[in-house]
Design a protein around this motif. Structure first.
Motif, PDB file in Angstrom:
ATOM      1  N   SER A  61       0.812  -1.208   0.000  1.00 45.06           N
ATOM      2  CA  SER A  61       0.000   0.000   0.000  1.00 45.06           C
ATOM      3  C   SER A  61       0.846   1.258   0.000  1.00 45.06           C
ATOM      4  O   SER A  61       1.978   1.287   0.479  1.00 45.06           O
TER       5      SER A  61
ATOM      6  N   ALA B 199      -4.595   2.524  -1.291  1.00 40.30           N
ATOM      7  CA  ALA B 199      -4.390   2.099  -2.675  1.00 40.30           C
ATOM      8  C   ALA B 199      -2.989   1.528  -2.847  1.00 40.30           C
ATOM      9  O   ALA B 199      -2.081   1.800  -2.061  1.00 40.30           O
ATOM     10  N   PRO B 200      -2.778   0.747  -3.904  1.00 39.40           N
ATOM     11  CA  PRO B 200      -1.441   0.197  -4.149  1.00 39.40           C
ATOM     12  C   PRO B 200      -0.406   1.305  -4.337  1.00 39.40           C
ATOM     13  O   PRO B 200      -0.683   2.310  -5.004  1.00 39.40           O
TER      14      PRO B 200
ATOM     15  N   THR C 261       2.108   1.320  -6.167  1.00 42.89           N
ATOM     16  CA  THR C 261       2.480   1.463  -7.577  1.00 42.89           C
ATOM     17  C   THR C 261       1.511   2.346  -8.347  1.00 42.89           C
ATOM     18  O   THR C 261       1.826   2.816  -9.440  1.00 42.89           O
ATOM     19  N   ASP C 262       0.297   2.583  -7.787  1.00 43.67           N
ATOM     20  CA  ASP C 262      -0.660   3.498  -8.416  1.00 43.67           C
ATOM     21  C   ASP C 262      -0.468   4.930  -7.930  1.00 43.67           C
ATOM     22  O   ASP C 262      -0.593   5.881  -8.716  1.00 43.67           O
ATOM     23  N   VAL C 263      -0.165   5.082  -6.637  1.00 47.00           N
ATOM     24  CA  VAL C 263      -0.151   6.407  -6.006  1.00 47.00           C
ATOM     25  C   VAL C 263       1.201   7.102  -6.139  1.00 47.00           C
ATOM     26  O   VAL C 263       1.276   8.289  -6.493  1.00 47.00           O
TER      27      VAL C 263
ATOM     28  N   LYS D  77       2.401   9.130  -9.366  1.00 42.26           N
ATOM     29  CA  LYS D  77       1.711  10.405  -9.542  1.00 42.26           C
ATOM     30  C   LYS D  77       2.330  11.489  -8.653  1.00 42.26           C
ATOM     31  O   LYS D  77       2.423  12.654  -9.050  1.00 42.26           O
TER      32      LYS D  77
END
Length: 537
Positions: A245, A395-396, A398-400, A403
């Motif tokens: 996370s 959220a993961p 790798t997504d956050v 950005k």
């Protein structure tokens, strides 16, 4: 070590001394006998020193803050090094031991010199006995061919008794090997190999105290690693595992910087070289993380903490910045040809360097002992124990995190563009300084993201560091020129030649101009298409 300790770095007025302890511990059966170590790693002889009874009482806060930081504080009688011992972790198997003598006072409370070193850990909590360890130590010296002690090895029969919060007891036997001062660490590897062949295995506990605390806990025996959890878990259901996370990664990074802050706090109090700089870096990294990761941690909580971290960094930087500038100007003066070195330039620079530094260390210690600083550390602990997580934290990573890096990069791009659009001069200097701060923030964000994003974040951080370096050199030149002008004015007022200061001012001006010409090329290597591609933007 009992008989081969070397007094090192005795602190004036404190009665303490510090030495580096490099050792390994092994579990053993009660009837264990040492294998023959003659011929191992240059050991010519093994000489028994007899059995000594040791009695040590270990102190900690009620919530065991010192144990959580792998720090031990004890009062020990028996043996040749009876006294108060504060052991500070350096690396696995390596600790710095600060020794203070026993006193004639029957109460013989924790010496102020040792209490001061752990003030940031203890803060307002009481230090009280938590464990008593009584050991029968069968000690042997490993001697080299010239009769010098290479290491000590002992078989310790230990009886541990819980004090204060419990009454549990536990007994065990362990083998301890400690390198002599100045000894070759390779010897420990060779002794280790011999012990393993004899069926002895490394201890799971980092120290006797860690094992005693784990095995006498109210809930029964637990892990004996000595890694007591410092923080409570976050709110249930808000995070995935710390390995996945965004919140887990950001909190892990913040904990690492908090721990570094406390570690370097102790080093600053010991006056360890470069410790103020390292503590300041940890402070800046924490503040930068709070700024960059506002999508993960609620800024209404972190912004006030960031303000306090900014205050701390400024206080720590007063002497550090002067020291760095002095080194730069000294090197510059040394580079001036003798035929051009007019006037007492070196003497004046030395006077400037000494001025204002006499009380610098005391001022730093005053800051570290202040209620404001100790409250800041308390608030950091509170935040990490009960983090103000936002929705994105679950959220993961790798997504956050990509950005966040792209946003920091965008801020830096805007500031670099604004600065390069200005004509050379004071306004551009100020704009480049703002760009430098943005580059540092982006770099720190990239470093924080490396465990989650791997090579992509590492490359990002490397590019941002390159930009920061060029901008940092430019800012150092700006600051140096301001000081050189002041020195020139002082020299002129004293009837001295100001030629050298003018010469160095011109060189710094040229260096800054060269940096400004270099910046577009360095910035080009951190081009947005490359960053977006690497981070998946």
């Amino acid at each position: 070590m009992a008989d081969t300790k070397r007094d090192a770095d005795r602190k004036p007025g404190t009665g303490t001394r510090t030495k580096r302890e490099i050792e390994r511990k092994y579990d053993a059966a009660a009837d264990s006998a040492l294998p023959d170590l003659t011929g191992v790693g240059g050991v010519a002889d093994v000489v028994g020193q007899g059995v000594t009874d040791l009695d040590a009482v270990y102190y900690d806060t009620p919530d065991e803050r010192l144990a959580a930081a792998s720090i031990t504080l004890r009062r020990r009688t028996g043996g040749s090094d009876a006294g108060w011992h504060l052991k500070l972790p350096v690396a696995h198997g390596t600790r710095d031991e600060v020794h203070a003598p026993l006193t004639d006072d029957p109460s013989d409370d924790v010496p102020d010199a040792l209490r001061d070193l752990v003030r940031a850990h203890v803060r307002g909590a009481d230090l009280a006995p938590v464990v008593r360890l009584r050991s029968a130590r069968d000690l042997h010296h490993l001697l080299g061919g010239d009769g010098a002690v290479l290491a000590e090895i002992s078989v310790d029969g230990v009886l541990a008794e819980r004090l204060g919060s419990g009454t549990g007891t536990v007994a065990w036997t362990e083998i301890e090997v400690e390198l002599a001062d100045g000894g070759d660490p390779a010897l420990l590897d060779k002794v280790d190999k011999k012990l393993r062949k004899a069926g002895v295995r490394p201890s799971a506990a980092s120290s006797k105290l860690a094992r005693a605390l784990a095995e006498t806990a109210d809930g029964g025996p637990g892990p004996a690693s000595g890694d007591t959890a410092r923080d409570k878990p976050g709110r249930p259901g808000t995070l995935q595992s710390a390995d996945a996370s965004a919140g887990g990664h950001v909190l892990a990074y913040c904990r690492k910087q908090r721990d570094a802050l406390l570690e370097w706090d102790v080093a600053v109090r010991q006056d360890v070289p470069d410790s103020v700089h390292k503590m300041r870096v940890a402070t800046r990294r924490l503040r930068s993380a709070f700024k960059s990761y506002r999508k993960v941690l609620d800024r209404t909580v972190t912004d006030p903490l960031g303000d306090e971290l900014k205050w701390l960094a400024a206080e720590l930087g007063v002497d550090r910045d002067r020291e760095v500038l002095l080194d730069r100007l000294t090197a510059a003066v040394d580079d001036v040809p003798r035929t051009l070195l007019l006037g007492p330039a070196r003497a004046r620079l030395q006077v400037w360097g000494v001025a204002g530094r006499a009380d610098a260390r005391q001022l730093t210690l005053t800051v570290l002992d202040s209620e404001r600083y100790l409250l800041l550390v308390d608030r950091l602990d509170t935040l990490l124990a009960d983090p103000p997580l936002r929705k994105a934290a679950a959220a993961p990573a790798t997504d956050v995190l990509p950005k966040v890096l792209l946003k920091d990069y965008g801020r830096l791009a805007a500031r670099v563009g604004d600065a390069l659009a200005l004509a050379p001069g004071e306004e551009r200097d100020l704009a480049l300084h703002e760009a430098r701060k943005a580059a540092k923030r982006a770099r720190y964000a990239g470093e924080a993201a490396k465990p989650a994003l791997g090579k992509a974040a590492a490359r990002f951080a490397k590019r941002m560091k390159a930009v920061q370096t060029v901008l940092g050199e430019h800012q150092d030149s700006v600051v140096a020129r301001e000081t050189l002008r002041d020195l020139a004015v002082q020299a002129h007022a004293a009837g001295e030649s100001a030629f050298v200061w003018g010469l160095l001012y011109g060189r710094e001006e040229a260096a800054a101009a060269a940096g400004e010409r270099e910046l577009p090329e360095v910035w080009g290597r951190a081009a947005r298409p490359k960053v977006r591609s690497a981070l998946g933007g």
